[in-house]
Design a protein around this motif. Structure first.
Motif, PDB file in Angstrom:
ATOM      1  N   THR A  32      43.280  45.435  39.598  1.00  0.00           N
ATOM      2  CA  THR A  32      43.855  46.083  38.386  1.00  0.00           C
ATOM      3  C   THR A  32      44.574  45.540  37.652  1.00  0.00           C
ATOM      4  OG1 THR A  32      44.891  48.334  37.945  1.00  0.00           O
ATOM      5  CG2 THR A  32      45.815  46.916  39.792  1.00  0.00           C
ATOM      6  N   CYS A  33      45.426  45.946  36.673  1.00  0.00           N
ATOM      7  CA  CYS A  33      46.137  45.068  35.703  1.00  0.00           C
ATOM      8  C   CYS A  33      47.536  45.226  36.206  1.00  0.00           C
ATOM      9  CB  CYS A  33      46.351  45.870  34.189  1.00  0.00           C
ATOM     10  SG  CYS A  33      44.784  45.689  33.320  1.00  0.00           S
ATOM     11  N   ALA A  34      48.244  43.966  35.864  1.00  0.00           N
ATOM     12  CA  ALA A  34      49.723  44.050  36.378  1.00  0.00           C
ATOM     13  C   ALA A  34      50.614  45.156  35.771  1.00  0.00           C
ATOM     14  CB  ALA A  34      50.242  42.588  36.455  1.00  0.00           C
ATOM     15  N   HIS A  35      50.222  45.500  34.625  1.00  0.00           N
ATOM     16  CA  HIS A  35      51.130  46.363  33.807  1.00  0.00           C
ATOM     17  C   HIS A  35      50.676  47.811  34.239  1.00  0.00           C
ATOM     18  CE1 HIS A  35      47.448  46.794  31.175  1.00  0.00           C
ATOM     19  NE2 HIS A  35      47.948  48.204  31.061  1.00  0.00           N
ATOM     20  N   GLN A  70      51.912  37.057  34.542  1.00  0.00           N
ATOM     21  CA  GLN A  70      51.599  36.521  33.153  1.00  0.00           C
ATOM     22  C   GLN A  70      50.058  36.682  32.740  1.00  0.00           C
ATOM     23  OE1 GLN A  70      52.699  32.135  33.289  1.00  0.00           O
ATOM     24  NE2 GLN A  70      51.754  32.020  31.227  1.00  0.00           N
ATOM     25  N   GLU A  71      49.246  36.641  33.717  1.00  0.00           N
ATOM     26  CA  GLU A  71      47.741  36.971  33.155  1.00  0.00           C
ATOM     27  C   GLU A  71      47.380  38.575  33.286  1.00  0.00           C
ATOM     28  OE1 GLU A  71      48.665  34.837  35.713  1.00  0.00           O
ATOM     29  OE2 GLU A  71      48.097  32.658  34.891  1.00  0.00           O
ATOM     30  N   ASP A  72      48.374  39.172  33.842  1.00  0.00           N
ATOM     31  CA  ASP A  72      48.016  40.724  33.818  1.00  0.00           C
ATOM     32  C   ASP A  72      46.990  41.196  34.880  1.00  0.00           C
ATOM     33  OD1 ASP A  72      48.696  43.386  33.214  1.00  0.00           O
ATOM     34  OD2 ASP A  72      47.986  43.343  31.128  1.00  0.00           O
ATOM     35  N   VAL A  73      47.030  40.431  35.707  1.00  0.00           N
ATOM     36  CA  VAL A  73      46.273  40.777  36.934  1.00  0.00           C
ATOM     37  C   VAL A  73      46.970  40.975  38.215  1.00  0.00           C
ATOM     38  CG1 VAL A  73      44.390  39.636  38.494  1.00  0.00           C
ATOM     39  CG2 VAL A  73      44.484  39.035  35.943  1.00  0.00           C
ATOM     40  N   ALA A  74      46.431  41.984  38.886  1.00  0.00           N
ATOM     41  CA  ALA A  74      47.093  42.344  40.319  1.00  0.00           C
ATOM     42  C   ALA A  74      45.886  42.470  41.257  1.00  0.00           C
ATOM     43  CB  ALA A  74      47.987  43.512  40.190  1.00  0.00           C
ATOM     44  N   ILE A  75      45.729  41.880  42.313  1.00  0.00           N
ATOM     45  CA  ILE A  75      44.726  42.103  43.385  1.00  0.00           C
ATOM     46  C   ILE A  75      45.533  42.907  44.530  1.00  0.00           C
ATOM     47  CG2 ILE A  75      43.302  41.030  44.990  1.00  0.00           C
ATOM     48  CD1 ILE A  75      44.254  38.953  41.959  1.00  0.00           C
ATOM     49  N   LEU A  76      45.159  43.961  44.721  1.00  0.00           N
ATOM     50  CA  LEU A  76      45.630  44.918  45.794  1.00  0.00           C
ATOM     51  C   LEU A  76      44.822  44.757  47.095  1.00  0.00           C
ATOM     52  CD1 LEU A  76      46.282  47.832  43.480  1.00  0.00           C
ATOM     53  CD2 LEU A  76      47.524  45.773  43.612  1.00  0.00           C
ATOM     54  N   GLN A  77      45.351  45.341  48.233  1.00  0.00           N
ATOM     55  CA  GLN A  77      44.745  45.303  49.474  1.00  0.00           C
ATOM     56  C   GLN A  77      44.926  46.564  50.176  1.00  0.00           C
ATOM     57  OE1 GLN A  77      45.390  42.109  52.387  1.00  0.00           O
ATOM     58  NE2 GLN A  77      43.476  42.483  53.348  1.00  0.00           N
TER      59      GLN A  77
END
Length: 428
Positions: A32-35, A70-77
Motif C-alpha cells: 500500500t502507500c505510506a500516505h 519518501q517513496e510513499d511505499v509501505a509493505i505490510l505483513q
C-alpha cells in the motif's frame, strides 16, 4: 483475468473510515502507500483492513524494512493467514507496458458502492523532480480512494505498479485524466523479498495497439501494397473487423516512416482521443507546428503541405460533433498530389460516410484504394507463435501449436490470448 478484487483490501482508521487500498502480493505481505498508512493510524500502530467481499477484518503491521515514506511505499505483513481461497497477485516488470491497457480496483467515495473498478492506459515512464521513476497513467475514473491499489497490466496479466497519485486538473482543465503509479521495479528495490525467483515475461497477448515496431509481426504483403500506394500519392482505406490489428498496422507505418517515406511529413492521430472538431483541428495543427483550432486555419495550413495523414478509428469523424465541411475538405485535399491519407475503419468508407442528399454519393467515394485486413494466414500465425517463444525457456509442442491455429482461426487477438494462457501453464 486474475481476481483483482479478491486480493484487494480496504484500510480503515480507528473510526472504521476507509483510508485507501492495498493488495496481497506474496507470503502474507501486502502493498500500500505510506500516505494511506498514515491516514489509517501510522506505521507504529496495528492496521485494520478488510479483504473485498469478506465480512471480517484482518490485522497487519508494517513489515521489518517495509516503511519507505519518501517513496510513499509501505509493505505490510498480515498477523494471520489471508482468508481461504484468496491468492496473491503476481508482480511483473513494467518495461514495454507503455501504451497498454490497465485495470485497477480501490475504494473511492462513490455513493453506497464498496469498491470501484477503474480502467485506462499506461502512458509510459516519467520522472519526478527528485529523480524517482513513475508510471504516468490516463484514466477518466481513477480517484483518490484507488491509492495503494494494484496497477494490473492487461498485456502481461500481472501487477506492474501501485497507484499512488491522482492529479487534479488546473483551471484550464488540462491533465484531468492523469494519474501516477510506482513501478514494481522500485518496490523490488525497496523490498527484494517480493521479487519472484523467476521473472519469465510472457511474450504473448497485446490487447490494443502494438506500440513497439519490433513486436509487430506479419502482414508483409499488405505492408508492401499499402506502402506502394501511399508512395504513389494515393490515399488508402484499411477495412477490417474489430481486433484484426488495424491500429497496430497504422502505427507501425507511422513508426517506420523514416525508412519508407523519408521526404514526407507523416502525422498519426488516434481519433478515439479527439474530443470534437475543434480538438481535431488543434491536434493536427499542433503536430504541424501551427496554431489554431478551426477548419479555416486547418485549410490554410494544409494547402501546400506535403503530408501523409494517418487516422485511426475514422468513424469518429462521422459523428454529429464534426461538420460535414471537414469531410469535403479532406476529399478535396486527397485529390491534390501533395496530400494523402491512410484511414482505418470497420466498414467501408462509403458506409461510414454515406451520401448526404438523395441521389448523391459519399464524400469519400472513389478517392481511396481499399485494402482489407483479416485473420492471419496459417504461415503468419505459426510464425507469430514461434518468434514469440524465441529467447524464452518455453517451447510449445507441435500438437499444441496445431490446436492454437485451429481454435483461433488466425484471429490475431484470439491467437495471442490463447498462446498467453498456454505459456502461463508452462511457467507457473
Amino acid at each position: 483475468m486474475l481476481n483483482l478484487k479478491d486480493a484487494t483490501v480496504s484500510l480503515m482508521d480507528s473510526d472504521s473510515q476507509i483510508c485507501g487500498s492495498g493488495f496481497l502480493v506474496k507470503d502474507g505481505y501486502l502493498l500500500t502507500c505510506a500516505h494511506v498508512v498514515n491516514k489509517a493510524g501510522g506505521p507504529e500502530q496495528p492496521l485494520t483492513m478488510r479483504f473485498q467481499g469478506q465480512e471480517n477484518t484482518v490485522s497487519a503491521a508494517v513489515a521489518v524494512d517495509g516503511w519507505h515514506p519518501q517513496e510513499d511505499v509501505a509493505i505490510l505483513q498480515l498477523e494471520a493467514d489471508p482468508p481461504a481461497g484468496i491468492q496473491p497477485l503476481p508482480l511483473g516488470v513494467c518495461r514495454e507496458c507503455g501504451g497498454h491497457a490497465f485495470t485497477a480496483f480501490g475504494y473511492p467515495e462513490v455513493g453506497d458502492y464498496h469498491g470501484i473498478l477503474a480502467a485506462g492506459q499506461i502512458i509510459g515512464p516519467v520522472e519526478k523532480e527528485d529523480g524517482r521513476g513513475m508510471l504516468q497513467l490516463a484514466s477518466a475514473n481513477l480517484a483518490r480512494g484507488h491509492s495503494g491499489g494494484a496497477l494490473f497490466a492487461e498485456n502481461q496479466q500481472r501487477v506492474v505498479g501501485m497507484i499512488v497519485e491522482v492529479y487534479h486538473p488546473d483551471a484550464s482543465g488540462k491533465h484531468r485524466d492523469t494519474a501516477f503509479a510506482i513501478p514494481t521495479e522500485t518496490i523490488w528495490r525497496l523490498f527484494p523479498a517480493l521479487q519472484p525467483a523467476s521473472s519469465v515475461l510472457n511474450p504473448f497477448f497485446f490487447p490494443g495497439r502494438i506500440n513497439n515496431p519490433a513486436q509487430f509481426f506479419g502482414r508483409q504483403r499488405l505492408l508492401r501494397e499499402v506502402k506502394g500506394s501511399l508512395k504513389q500519392g494515393s490515399s488508402v482505406s484499411l477495412v477490417g473487423k474489430p481486433q484484426m490489428g488495424k491500429s497496430s498496422f497504422l502505427y507501425y507505418l507511422y513508426c517506420t516512416r523514416e525508412t519508407w517515406l523519408p521526404d514526407k511529413t507523416v502525422v498519426f492521430l488516434d481519433l478515439q482521443q479527439v474530443l470534437d472538431e475543434r480538438d481535431f483541428c488543434e491536434e493536427l495543427l499542433g503536430h504541424l507546428g501551427e496554431e489554431g483550432d478551426s477548419l479555416r486555419e486547418l485549410k490554410r495550413a494544409l494547402r501546400q503541405r506535403d503530408l501523409l495523414l494517418i487516422l485511426d478509428e475514422v468513424e469518429r469523424l462521422a459523428e454529429d460533433d464534426f461538420n460535414p465541411r471537414l469531410h469535403d475538405l479532406l476529399r478535396a485535399l486527397a485529390q491534390e498530389p501533395h496530400f494523402a491519407m491512410c484511414l482505418a475503419s470497420q466498414q467501408p468508407l462509403t458506409e461510414v460516410f454515406p451520401a448526404r442528399t438523395p441521389g448523391g454519393v459519399s464524400p469519400f467515394h472513389n478517392i481511396f484504394v481499399t485494402k482489407e485486413i483479416g485473420p492471419f494466414s496459417e504461415e503468419n500465425a505459426r510464425g507469430l507463435l514461434l518468434s514469440g517463444l524465441q529467447g524464452t525457456p518455453v517451447q510449445f509442442t507441435a500438437a499444441e501449436i496445431e490446436q492454437l491455429l485451429a481454435d483461433s482461426e488466425g484471429h490475431p487477438a484470439r491467437l495471442q490470448q490463447m498462446a498467453y494462457a498456454l505459456f502461463n501453464q508452462y511457467t507457473r
